[in-house]
Write a protein that holds these residues in place. Sequence first.
Motif, PDB file in Angstrom:
ATOM      1  N   ALA A 146     -14.640   1.611   9.604  1.00 40.52           N
ATOM      2  CA  ALA A 146     -14.024   2.697   9.223  1.00 40.52           C
ATOM      3  C   ALA A 146     -12.876   2.974   9.962  1.00 40.52           C
ATOM      4  CB  ALA A 146     -15.008   3.951   9.385  1.00 40.52           C
ATOM      5  N   LEU A 147     -11.907   3.313   9.144  1.00 46.81           N
ATOM      6  CA  LEU A 147     -10.461   3.609   9.728  1.00 46.81           C
ATOM      7  C   LEU A 147     -10.100   5.134   9.085  1.00 46.81           C
ATOM      8  CD1 LEU A 147      -8.763   0.096   9.619  1.00 46.81           C
ATOM      9  CD2 LEU A 147      -9.518   1.398  11.449  1.00 46.81           C
ATOM     10  N   SER A 167      -4.475  -6.112   3.240  1.00 47.90           N
ATOM     11  CA  SER A 167      -5.712  -5.280   3.349  1.00 47.90           C
ATOM     12  C   SER A 167      -5.836  -3.779   3.449  1.00 47.90           C
ATOM     13  CB  SER A 167      -6.433  -6.143   4.175  1.00 47.90           C
ATOM     14  OG  SER A 167      -6.049  -5.990   5.576  1.00 47.90           O
ATOM     15  N   LEU A 168      -4.985  -3.230   4.326  1.00 44.67           N
ATOM     16  CA  LEU A 168      -4.703  -2.076   4.381  1.00 44.67           C
ATOM     17  C   LEU A 168      -4.168  -1.339   3.137  1.00 44.67           C
ATOM     18  CD1 LEU A 168      -3.296  -1.805   8.204  1.00 44.67           C
ATOM     19  CD2 LEU A 168      -5.757  -1.291   7.440  1.00 44.67           C
ATOM     20  N   GLU A 173      -5.141   5.791  11.852  1.00 44.47           N
ATOM     21  CA  GLU A 173      -5.569   4.395  12.388  1.00 44.47           C
ATOM     22  C   GLU A 173      -5.014   3.506  11.400  1.00 44.47           C
ATOM     23  OE1 GLU A 173      -9.672   5.419  14.848  1.00 44.47           O
ATOM     24  OE2 GLU A 173      -9.720   5.177  12.537  1.00 44.47           O
ATOM     25  N   ILE A 174      -5.043   3.695  10.233  1.00 45.30           N
ATOM     26  CA  ILE A 174      -4.446   2.846   9.191  1.00 45.30           C
ATOM     27  C   ILE A 174      -2.942   2.756   9.086  1.00 45.30           C
ATOM     28  CG2 ILE A 174      -4.064   2.506   6.668  1.00 45.30           C
ATOM     29  CD1 ILE A 174      -6.903   3.820   6.193  1.00 45.30           C
ATOM     30  N   GLY A 220     -10.316   8.729   5.660  1.00 47.25           N
ATOM     31  CA  GLY A 220      -9.981   7.655   5.623  1.00 47.25           C
ATOM     32  C   GLY A 220     -10.747   6.541   4.704  1.00 47.25           C
ATOM     33  N   ALA A 221     -10.807   5.201   5.018  1.00 46.99           N
ATOM     34  CA  ALA A 221     -11.505   4.534   4.055  1.00 46.99           C
ATOM     35  C   ALA A 221     -12.290   3.284   5.267  1.00 46.99           C
ATOM     36  CB  ALA A 221     -10.330   3.868   3.495  1.00 46.99           C
ATOM     37  N   VAL A 222     -13.191   2.901   4.391  1.00 46.87           N
ATOM     38  CA  VAL A 222     -13.889   1.510   5.220  1.00 46.87           C
ATOM     39  C   VAL A 222     -13.008   0.414   4.795  1.00 46.87           C
ATOM     40  CG1 VAL A 222     -16.055   0.244   5.307  1.00 46.87           C
ATOM     41  CG2 VAL A 222     -16.139   2.754   5.201  1.00 46.87           C
ATOM     42  N   LEU A 223     -12.927  -0.419   5.651  1.00 43.62           N
ATOM     43  CA  LEU A 223     -12.196  -1.762   5.492  1.00 43.62           C
ATOM     44  C   LEU A 223     -13.396  -2.815   5.708  1.00 43.62           C
ATOM     45  CD1 LEU A 223      -9.442  -3.630   5.154  1.00 43.62           C
ATOM     46  CD2 LEU A 223      -9.736  -3.476   7.969  1.00 43.62           C
TER      47      LEU A 223
END
Length: 201
Positions: free
Chosen positions: A16-17, A119-120, A21-22, A130-133
């Motif tokens: 998770a970012l 990917s980001l 962070e992204i 944020g989102a889950v990578l």
Amino acid sequence: MPGHFEPLPGGGAAVALDDVEISIIRSLAVQLLELIGPGPAEDAPDDPLAELFAEGPSEPPSDPVLRRLFPDAYSDPEQEPATAREAAERTARSAEFRRYTENDLRARKRDSALAVIRSLDALTPVGTEGAVLKLSPQESQQWLGALNDLRLAIGSRLDITDEDDTDLLYRLPDEDPRKPMVMAYLWLGGLQETLVSTLMP
């Protein structure tokens, strides 16, 4: 999974970012791409054999970060050559090795940095958090390579040569101008370490 990679069922990894962070990772990956340099010219002949036998540079890069990313194959800083002849032979071997391997190594590092950026860019934000990578096993390997290259680059700028130097980083005062770079270095190290653990059998 906040702040560290966790394994995914069937292989791969997830983390998770948040938006900051992204942005940091993407910015660092773009800077790494710029440092490594462009790929083969677009107008180069479309001949796979020509590309296969294309020679790279024989001299080490002048930039200390690039020297860290593309070190001499036959240099050992802890072992000085006994004679001038031995030093000359070592330099010649390193130049020959670099000439035939550096282009491929640059391409692999470039591909890994590009994989991180793509990917980001493909992430779908989840609210304001944020989102889950989620990475496939192959993407995990590319991310691992890019994280290692980013840490080498930052470590070179911070003049980190061994683990003892890393211990000193934790004691830097907040007003030290190197502090943001140090925080990025340590954070990327944590990401790298947890990503390695997801790839362990």
